[in-house]
Design a protein around this motif. Sequence first.
Motif, PDB file in Angstrom:
ATOM      1  N   ALA A   1       1.214  -1.003   0.066  1.00 47.31           N
ATOM      2  CA  ALA A   1      -0.369  -0.033   0.299  1.00 47.31           C
ATOM      3  C   ALA A   1       0.676   1.376   0.407  1.00 47.31           C
ATOM      4  O   ALA A   1       1.029   2.297  -0.383  1.00 47.31           O
ATOM      5  N   GLN A   2       1.656   1.025   1.113  1.00 49.48           N
ATOM      6  CA  GLN A   2       2.617   2.479   1.056  1.00 49.48           C
ATOM      7  C   GLN A   2       3.266   2.613  -0.521  1.00 49.48           C
ATOM      8  O   GLN A   2       3.746   3.854  -0.564  1.00 49.48           O
ATOM      9  N   ASN A   3       3.857   1.848  -0.999  1.00 51.75           N
ATOM     10  CA  ASN A   3       4.458   1.917  -2.145  1.00 51.75           C
ATOM     11  C   ASN A   3       3.335   1.881  -3.634  1.00 51.75           C
ATOM     12  O   ASN A   3       3.980   2.045  -4.600  1.00 51.75           O
ATOM     13  N   ASN A   4       2.052   1.828  -3.479  1.00 53.51           N
ATOM     14  CA  ASN A   4       1.039   2.049  -4.109  1.00 53.51           C
ATOM     15  C   ASN A   4       1.110   1.625  -5.616  1.00 53.51           C
ATOM     16  O   ASN A   4       1.164   0.897  -6.488  1.00 53.51           O
ATOM     17  N   GLU A   5       1.379  -0.322  -4.617  1.00 56.04           N
ATOM     18  CA  GLU A   5       1.346  -1.282  -5.589  1.00 56.04           C
ATOM     19  C   GLU A   5      -0.402  -2.046  -5.998  1.00 56.04           C
ATOM     20  O   GLU A   5      -0.737  -2.682  -4.796  1.00 56.04           O
ATOM     21  N   LYS A   6      -0.346  -2.306  -6.651  1.00 57.91           N
ATOM     22  CA  LYS A   6      -1.665  -3.046  -7.345  1.00 57.91           C
ATOM     23  C   LYS A   6      -1.158  -4.515  -6.431  1.00 57.91           C
ATOM     24  O   LYS A   6       0.408  -5.161  -7.272  1.00 57.91           O
TER      25      LYS A   6
ATOM     26  N   ASN B   1      -6.713   3.927  -1.236  1.00 56.97           N
ATOM     27  CA  ASN B   1      -6.404   3.966  -2.723  1.00 56.97           C
ATOM     28  C   ASN B   1      -5.604   1.937  -2.740  1.00 56.97           C
ATOM     29  O   ASN B   1      -5.495   2.075  -4.246  1.00 56.97           O
ATOM     30  N   PHE B   2      -6.014   1.570  -1.548  1.00 56.77           N
ATOM     31  CA  PHE B   2      -5.209   0.496  -2.345  1.00 56.77           C
ATOM     32  C   PHE B   2      -5.352  -0.673  -2.727  1.00 56.77           C
ATOM     33  O   PHE B   2      -6.469  -1.140  -2.789  1.00 56.77           O
ATOM     34  N   ASP B   3      -5.041  -0.849  -3.750  1.00 57.04           N
ATOM     35  CA  ASP B   3      -6.025  -1.640  -4.766  1.00 57.04           C
ATOM     36  C   ASP B   3      -5.356  -3.512  -4.706  1.00 57.04           C
ATOM     37  O   ASP B   3      -4.456  -3.816  -5.221  1.00 57.04           O
TER      38      ASP B   3
ATOM     39  N   TYR C   1      -5.209   3.182   3.945  1.00 63.57           N
ATOM     40  CA  TYR C   1      -4.871   3.472   2.531  1.00 63.57           C
ATOM     41  C   TYR C   1      -5.958   3.035   1.974  1.00 63.57           C
ATOM     42  O   TYR C   1      -5.693   2.032   1.463  1.00 63.57           O
TER      43      TYR C   1
END
Length: 286
Positions: A76-81, A111-113, A109
């Motif tokens: 989530a912190q790295n904005n990784e799907k 927006n965590f995909d 988070y």
Amino acid sequence: MTFKILADSASDLPLSYYEKHEVTLLPLKVNLDGKEYEDLKTIEPTTVYNAIRSGQVPKTSQVSPALFKDVFTALAQNNEKAVYIAFSSQLSGTYQTAVMISEQVKEEYPNFDFTIIDSKCASLGAGLVVQEAVKLRDQGKDVSEIIPRLKFLCEHMEHLFTVEDLEYLAKGGRVSKASAFLGGLLNIKPLLHVEDGKLVPLEKIRGKKKLLRRMIELIEERGEKLDQQVFAISHADDEATALEVKEMIVEKFHPQDVFISSIGASVGSHTGAGTIAIFFLNKVSE
């Protein structure tokens, strides 16, 4: 890389597969002789089988909630799907714990995909789904494109397997005590399958050769377009039988490939040594 793939050790893929294909491994735990081990990482399957043969009863536990929290938070912190293909919710609490932890992480988070799939599969049934995810990711597909395909495979994955003694599965609550009333009586072998993620005894067959022939018959009855499929065979310290079954499958169905792997320490703690399992699809595509 378009997205991350996570899988737990109950998918029974070799450790080398996770490393080579950049799949994040989430190990289940095995407790033996008062010590706790990480499946695939710090204990070998043969250690479990030898312990069982000597009369010990290994215990297993699900993936650590703390590990889930660390891995999910980092993604989530790295904005990784990411997508996690989980061990059947009917056989372990791992899926439910993962869902709970992911919801906590998504509160922080939003927006965590991240998608968690209840595979309703065990061993290489889940492993084949992981392999498909890797293939599609490497083709450049986005995670949203592949989720329907992965769920389809989970829904149509057939498991056919036999164990030396149903007592191990009964002790762990994986099949009922009544179903386990077989033992080695008159060389009768149990044949099981999976229904909606649960292990279900199917038939009782006398003799190993008859059992293997019956498994091949059931593949023909249940499978679709078998020459277009990749089969998987997992075994519990019985590679010779796994190779024999592979030869029978290749001769009869001419599949694209047949993948063989050992049943890991966590699943093997419940099946005992001598288990042979075959995985294939009853439907290849929509």
